[in-house]
Design a protein around this motif. Structure first.
Motif, PDB file in Angstrom:
ATOM      1  N   ARG A 222      -2.022  -5.879   8.984  1.00  0.00           N
ATOM      2  CA  ARG A 222      -0.661  -5.347   8.872  1.00  0.00           C
ATOM      3  C   ARG A 222      -0.174  -4.862  10.235  1.00  0.00           C
ATOM      4  O   ARG A 222      -0.917  -4.198  10.975  1.00  0.00           O
ATOM      5  CB  ARG A 222      -0.612  -4.181   7.871  1.00  0.00           C
TER       6      ARG A 222
ATOM      7  N   TRP B 171       5.704  14.921  -3.031  1.00  0.00           N
ATOM      8  CA  TRP B 171       6.104  14.310  -1.755  1.00  0.00           C
ATOM      9  C   TRP B 171       7.440  13.581  -1.903  1.00  0.00           C
ATOM     10  O   TRP B 171       8.342  13.722  -1.080  1.00  0.00           O
ATOM     11  CB  TRP B 171       5.000  13.342  -1.321  1.00  0.00           C
TER      12      TRP B 171
ATOM     13  N   THR C 245       0.189   5.351  -0.401  1.00  0.00           N
ATOM     14  CA  THR C 245      -0.793   6.405  -0.644  1.00  0.00           C
ATOM     15  C   THR C 245      -0.302   7.382  -1.712  1.00  0.00           C
ATOM     16  O   THR C 245       0.864   7.754  -1.737  1.00  0.00           O
ATOM     17  CB  THR C 245      -1.143   7.163   0.649  1.00  0.00           C
TER      18      THR C 245
ATOM     19  N   PRO D 198       0.836  -1.203   0.000  1.00  0.00           N
ATOM     20  CA  PRO D 198       0.000   0.000   0.000  1.00  0.00           C
ATOM     21  C   PRO D 198       0.868   1.251   0.000  1.00  0.00           C
ATOM     22  O   PRO D 198       1.760   1.395   0.840  1.00  0.00           O
ATOM     23  CB  PRO D 198      -0.788  -0.122   1.311  1.00  0.00           C
TER      24      PRO D 198
ATOM     25  N   LEU E 214      12.255  -2.371   1.592  1.00  0.00           N
ATOM     26  CA  LEU E 214      13.440  -2.266   0.733  1.00  0.00           C
ATOM     27  C   LEU E 214      13.678  -3.481  -0.158  1.00  0.00           C
ATOM     28  O   LEU E 214      14.825  -3.837  -0.419  1.00  0.00           O
ATOM     29  CB  LEU E 214      14.684  -2.010   1.593  1.00  0.00           C
TER      30      LEU E 214
ATOM     31  N   HIS F  52      -5.080  -1.979   8.786  1.00  0.00           N
ATOM     32  CA  HIS F  52      -3.787  -1.302   8.921  1.00  0.00           C
ATOM     33  C   HIS F  52      -3.458  -1.119  10.402  1.00  0.00           C
ATOM     34  O   HIS F  52      -3.725  -0.071  10.999  1.00  0.00           O
ATOM     35  CB  HIS F  52      -3.858   0.051   8.206  1.00  0.00           C
TER      36      HIS F  52
ATOM     37  N   GLN G 180      -6.907  -1.455   1.805  1.00  0.00           N
ATOM     38  CA  GLN G 180      -6.411  -1.297   3.176  1.00  0.00           C
ATOM     39  C   GLN G 180      -7.310  -0.315   3.926  1.00  0.00           C
ATOM     40  O   GLN G 180      -7.640   0.753   3.402  1.00  0.00           O
ATOM     41  CB  GLN G 180      -4.969  -0.775   3.169  1.00  0.00           C
TER      42      GLN G 180
ATOM     43  N   ALA H  53      -4.074   3.113   2.253  1.00  0.00           N
ATOM     44  CA  ALA H  53      -4.958   3.247   3.406  1.00  0.00           C
ATOM     45  C   ALA H  53      -6.184   4.119   3.096  1.00  0.00           C
ATOM     46  O   ALA H  53      -6.045   5.277   2.693  1.00  0.00           O
ATOM     47  CB  ALA H  53      -4.174   3.862   4.559  1.00  0.00           C
TER      48      ALA H  53
ATOM     49  N   GLY I 214       6.914  -1.563  -2.324  1.00  0.00           N
ATOM     50  CA  GLY I 214       6.334  -0.233  -2.424  1.00  0.00           C
ATOM     51  C   GLY I 214       7.065   0.601  -3.458  1.00  0.00           C
ATOM     52  O   GLY I 214       6.682   0.696  -4.630  1.00  0.00           O
ATOM     53  N   ARG I 215       8.212   1.161  -3.027  1.00  0.00           N
ATOM     54  CA  ARG I 215       8.935   2.096  -3.894  1.00  0.00           C
ATOM     55  C   ARG I 215       9.403   1.453  -5.200  1.00  0.00           C
ATOM     56  O   ARG I 215       9.430   2.097  -6.241  1.00  0.00           O
ATOM     57  CB  ARG I 215      10.105   2.700  -3.122  1.00  0.00           C
TER      58      ARG I 215
END
Ligand SMILES: Cc1cc2nc3c(=O)[nH]c(=O)nc-3n(C[C@H](O)[C@H](O)[C@H](O)COP(=O)(O)O)c2cc1C
Length: 414
Positions: A228, A362, A30, A28, A299, A171, A104, A62, A320-321
């Motif tokens: 989670r 961001w 955002t 997840p 990571l 979450h 989520q 979320a 994620g990233r």
């Protein structure tokens, strides 16, 4: 050399007849890009659709279950029936590429602000502000409000079912309300919701039980329930790994389908215990029953990392990233084309990657140290997943106009 990674094989959940096409999950993340009222935006649809062809499951960022649960501007809402139409578009966008869609659900608790809540005071388990830096003091939730919040998680679950999702994830991590009740740092109550470890567990378990009942009652097809967790907190008092394992022992007596760990590094050892020998995930695989697979995030970038997590008994690698940077990560691994995986993003490519403006902003500002942007890093093309922060780019030199003419002639070929 063709590598046959086991993580590209399908997986069928033990408790429910749901099969995912591989063991990669989009964690997840955002996008901060929902409309003012929390409705799904076209930018979100595009972002999720672009990533729907690779991972087995996509866990949508979320979504807040009630208005006091909103945590940031552009947050996604599952707090009202009028959100079902947008959420069903989101589930369809994810299904369009063959991924399973998980929503989520959360309430931000004290990790919000009066500005975000349009004048309302933030709430939490107790009137304890977030301990690092200067933060607003929350109002302690009343018993009836806690009961209502449990109902709100259930109502949001029903909306996810009606919208066509394949499951919800609660979450309980990253310091939001579920964790605020579990933590001895943020929960200073002396009623049935706090005071002892057992009582601090009550809110998370009550939400899970109520959501499980809702699934039982309303889902007409198999529908997953995940939880989670952040296993440790750095504060004293704070959640310890032993607390979290005790919680999980209770959690698995409820019908949950997977457990998801939110870690900084999927391979890390417990950080509260300097003498720790085993990785955090090992502590979990040792206690989790066979029917509750473990998912971990932190990571994960390279295919070999995912494969070694599977070797260690972890079932799902949540990324994620890495999937922000490369929506086609899984497809490239399948094509044996790992060398083309994009590990860092040029500021010029965010649009190409479908990253909406608020997320881009961001990542380039507050998240600057956590997201590799090509203009800020140095890396060796042989190991592009490793990067180093470089000195700020020097201002561009003015080109001598006479040299520019020569260059122009060369390029134009005259
Ligand atoms: C931009 C961004 C947004 C995130 N949003 C959420 C979120 O909505 N819910 C959540 O549980 N974690 C969220 N996370 C945490 C990620 O799910 C994940 O645990 C974390 O990024 C570590 O995994 P990674 O190293 O693969 O990125 C977010 C992370 C990032 C970078």
């Amino acid at each position: 050399m063709q590598i046959n990674y086991d993580f590209l094989d399908p997986y069928t959940f033990k408790n429910k007849p749901i099969t995912v096409r591989n063991h990669v999950v989009m964690a997840p993340t955002t996008l901060k890009s929902s409309l003012e009222d929390g409705s799904v935006s076209d930018n979100e649809l595009k972002y999720y659709q672009m990533r729907s062809n690779g991972p087995g499951m996509i866990i949508v960022e979320a979504a807040y279950v009630n208005e006091l649960g909103k945590g940031w501007e552009g947050g996604l809402s599952a707090a009202d029936d009028d959100k079902i139409v947008g959420l069903s578009r989101l589930a369809s966008a994810i299904h369009s590429g063959g991924a399973k869609a998980i929503l989520q659900l959360f309430a931000a608790g004290r990790q919000s602000s009066q500005t975000i809540l349009r004048g309302e005071q933030i709430v939490s388990a107790s009137a304890q502000p977030y301990p690092h830096g200067s933060h607003e003091t929350p109002r302690e939730l009343k018993h009836e409000e806690i009961s209502q919040t449990i109902e709100d998680f259930a109502a949001a679950t029903k909306r996810a079912i009606l919208a066509g999702f394949d499951g919800v994830e609660l979450h309980g991590a990253n310091l939001y309300l579920l964790q605020q009740f579990f933590s001895p740092e943020s929960n200073r109550r002396q009623d049935i919701w706090g005071g002892t470890l057992e009582k601090r567990m009550r809110f998370g378990l009550a939400v899970t039980a109520k959501v499980a009942d809702t699934i039982d009652k309303y889902a007409k097809r198999p529908f997953l329930l995940g939880y989670r967790q952040s296993p440790e907190e750095s504060t004293t008092p704070g959640i310890t790994l032993a607390d979290s394992l005790a919680f999980v022992e209770r959690l698995v007596s409820l019908p949950i389908d997977y457990l998801h760990l939110s870690l900084k590094d999927a391979f890390q050892k417990p950080f509260r215990d300097a003498k720790a020998i085993k990785q955090v995930t090992t502590h979990y695989t040792e206690v989790l029953p066979d029917n509750v697979p473990l998912m971990v995030a932190g990571l994960i970038k390279q295919p070999m990392q995912v494969e070694s997590l599977l070797d260690e008994g972890v079932t799902f690698a949540a990324m994620g990233r890495a999937l922000i940077a490369d929506p086609n990560w899984v497809q490239k691994v399948k094509l044996n084309d790992e060398k083309s995986i994009r590990y860092a993003v040029s500021p010029a490519d965010f649009d190409l990657l479908g990253v909406p403006q608020p997320l881009k902003k961001w990542l380039l500002t507050r998240f600057k140290n956590g997201f590799p942007v090509t203009t800020d890093i140095e890396f060796d093309p042989k190991t592009p997943w490793k990067y180093y922060k470089s000195a700020p780019t020097q201002p561009r030199q003015q080109i001598d106009p006479t040299k520019l003419m020569t260059l122009k002639k060369r390029v134009d070929g005259n």
